[in-house]
Motif scaffolding. Structure first.
Motif, PDB file in Angstrom:
ATOM      1  N   ILE A   5       1.094  -1.599  -0.050  1.00  0.00           N
ATOM      2  CA  ILE A   5       0.445   0.070  -0.038  1.00  0.00           C
ATOM      3  C   ILE A   5       0.366   1.240  -0.192  1.00  0.00           C
ATOM      4  CG2 ILE A   5      -2.018   1.080   1.028  1.00  0.00           C
ATOM      5  CD1 ILE A   5      -2.427  -2.222   0.445  1.00  0.00           C
ATOM      6  N   THR A   6       0.541   2.134  -0.801  1.00  0.00           N
ATOM      7  CA  THR A   6       1.627   2.881  -1.044  1.00  0.00           C
ATOM      8  C   THR A   6       0.744   4.207  -1.566  1.00  0.00           C
ATOM      9  OG1 THR A   6       3.964   3.521  -2.200  1.00  0.00           O
ATOM     10  CG2 THR A   6       2.339   3.133  -3.861  1.00  0.00           C
ATOM     11  N   GLY A   7       1.803   5.285  -1.458  1.00  0.00           N
ATOM     12  CA  GLY A   7       1.773   7.323  -1.576  1.00  0.00           C
ATOM     13  C   GLY A   7       2.516   7.719  -1.261  1.00  0.00           C
ATOM     14  N   THR A 131       0.584  -4.180  -5.601  1.00  0.00           N
ATOM     15  CA  THR A 131       0.551  -2.709  -4.899  1.00  0.00           C
ATOM     16  C   THR A 131      -0.536  -2.069  -5.759  1.00  0.00           C
ATOM     17  OG1 THR A 131       3.440  -2.924  -5.865  1.00  0.00           O
ATOM     18  CG2 THR A 131       1.750  -0.704  -5.243  1.00  0.00           C
ATOM     19  N   LEU A 132      -1.172  -1.030  -4.871  1.00  0.00           N
ATOM     20  CA  LEU A 132      -2.000  -0.376  -5.048  1.00  0.00           C
ATOM     21  C   LEU A 132      -1.427   0.965  -4.483  1.00  0.00           C
ATOM     22  CD1 LEU A 132      -4.653  -2.114  -2.254  1.00  0.00           C
ATOM     23  CD2 LEU A 132      -4.637  -2.524  -4.907  1.00  0.00           C
ATOM     24  N   LEU A 133      -1.996   1.781  -5.018  1.00  0.00           N
ATOM     25  CA  LEU A 133      -0.995   3.830  -4.461  1.00  0.00           C
ATOM     26  C   LEU A 133      -2.300   4.406  -4.542  1.00  0.00           C
ATOM     27  CD1 LEU A 133       0.378   5.806  -5.388  1.00  0.00           C
ATOM     28  CD2 LEU A 133      -0.457   6.210  -7.128  1.00  0.00           C
ATOM     29  N   GLY A 183       0.306  -1.095 -14.133  1.00  0.00           N
ATOM     30  CA  GLY A 183      -0.801  -1.396 -13.897  1.00  0.00           C
ATOM     31  C   GLY A 183      -1.409  -1.192 -12.839  1.00  0.00           C
ATOM     32  N   TRP A 184      -0.926  -0.905 -11.499  1.00  0.00           N
ATOM     33  CA  TRP A 184      -1.477  -0.535 -10.139  1.00  0.00           C
ATOM     34  C   TRP A 184      -2.532  -0.089 -10.493  1.00  0.00           C
ATOM     35  CZ3 TRP A 184       4.103   1.904  -8.227  1.00  0.00           C
ATOM     36  CH2 TRP A 184       5.639   0.705  -8.692  1.00  0.00           C
ATOM     37  N   PRO A 185      -3.516  -0.151  -9.653  1.00  0.00           N
ATOM     38  CA  PRO A 185      -5.170   0.045  -8.903  1.00  0.00           C
ATOM     39  C   PRO A 185      -4.764   1.117  -8.330  1.00  0.00           C
ATOM     40  CG  PRO A 185      -4.847  -2.294  -8.923  1.00  0.00           C
ATOM     41  CD  PRO A 185      -3.252  -1.720  -9.303  1.00  0.00           C
TER      42      PRO A 185
END
Length: 219
Positions: A5-7, A131-133, A183-185
């Protein structure tokens, strides 16, 4: 299974990761482990942690501030590498990554380090299964009234809303194209905690089910 979980700073990564961990354990009945950079300072779990001799807050707010250029980038990337090298995911286990090296690609690129070079270093790391942004305009982070750290403000002489916004815009400009390219959501983080958690669960449920062969029990 590795889930990242990134951002940018202040978008809710840590809060949402903790909530996801509780949900995964209850819904799928599998062990969950959280991987955060600060744990590397624990000399019990990480013998090399003896070299630090400081708290994580001192490291993040003071020592890292004095580091220069790509040597700082490599050090921050090391914190993620130490976790995965010493404690790779076990069979049937879900490891939740709070940002991973991807977060530091964004923050280091914002400080002027070549994003292509940073991404090249990151290619040596195990690829997360998902991986989710978490994405939101930095302006929308301001009402959360965070206590800014120098690093989050690009090491500006003055730490305030303005320097936070300037730096976090650059972080976002580095992370968004990378997410689209891979292609990460991209999840809209500009919503309340419960709705954001529901969005994350909708995306992750089929991914966890497919990889672990587990099914959420009926409620």
């Amino acid at each position: 299974m590795l889930i990242n979980i990134t951002g940018g700073d202040g978008v809710g990564k840590t809060t949402q990761t903790i909530l996801l961990g509780a949900w995964i354990e209850e819904a799928f009945g599998c062990p969950v482990r959280f991987a955060t950079k600060g744990e590397v300072l624990d000399p019990v779990r990480y013998p090399e942690g003896r070299m630090f001799g400081c708290s994580y807050s001192e490291l993040a707010e003071d020592i890292v501030t004095s580091m220069q250029g790509f040597s700082r980038s490599l050090f921050l990337f090391y914190l993620s590498a130490a976790q995965i090298c010493r404690y790779p995911p076990k069979s049937g286990e879900v490891v939740l990554l709070d940002g991973y090296w991807v977060k530091n690609l964004g923050t280091e690129a914002a400080l002027g380090i070549d994003a292509r070079w940073l991404e090249g270093v990151g290619m040596a790391y195990p690829e997360p299964d998902v991986t989710l942004l978490l994405d939101m305009p930095p302006e929308r982070v301001l009402p959360r009234q965070l206590a800014y750290k120098p690093y989050e403000c690009g090491f500006a002489e003055v730490v305030n809303d303005h320097t936070f916004l300037e730096n976090q815009r650059r972080v976002r400009e580095a992370l968004q194209p990378m997410a689209k390219r891979n292609g990460w959501p991209i999840i809209d983080a500009d919503q309340d905690i419960e709705r954001l958690q529901a969005d994350l669960r909708r995306v992750l449920f089929p991914e966890i089910e497919a990889r672990l062969g587990l099914r959420e029990p009926a409620r």
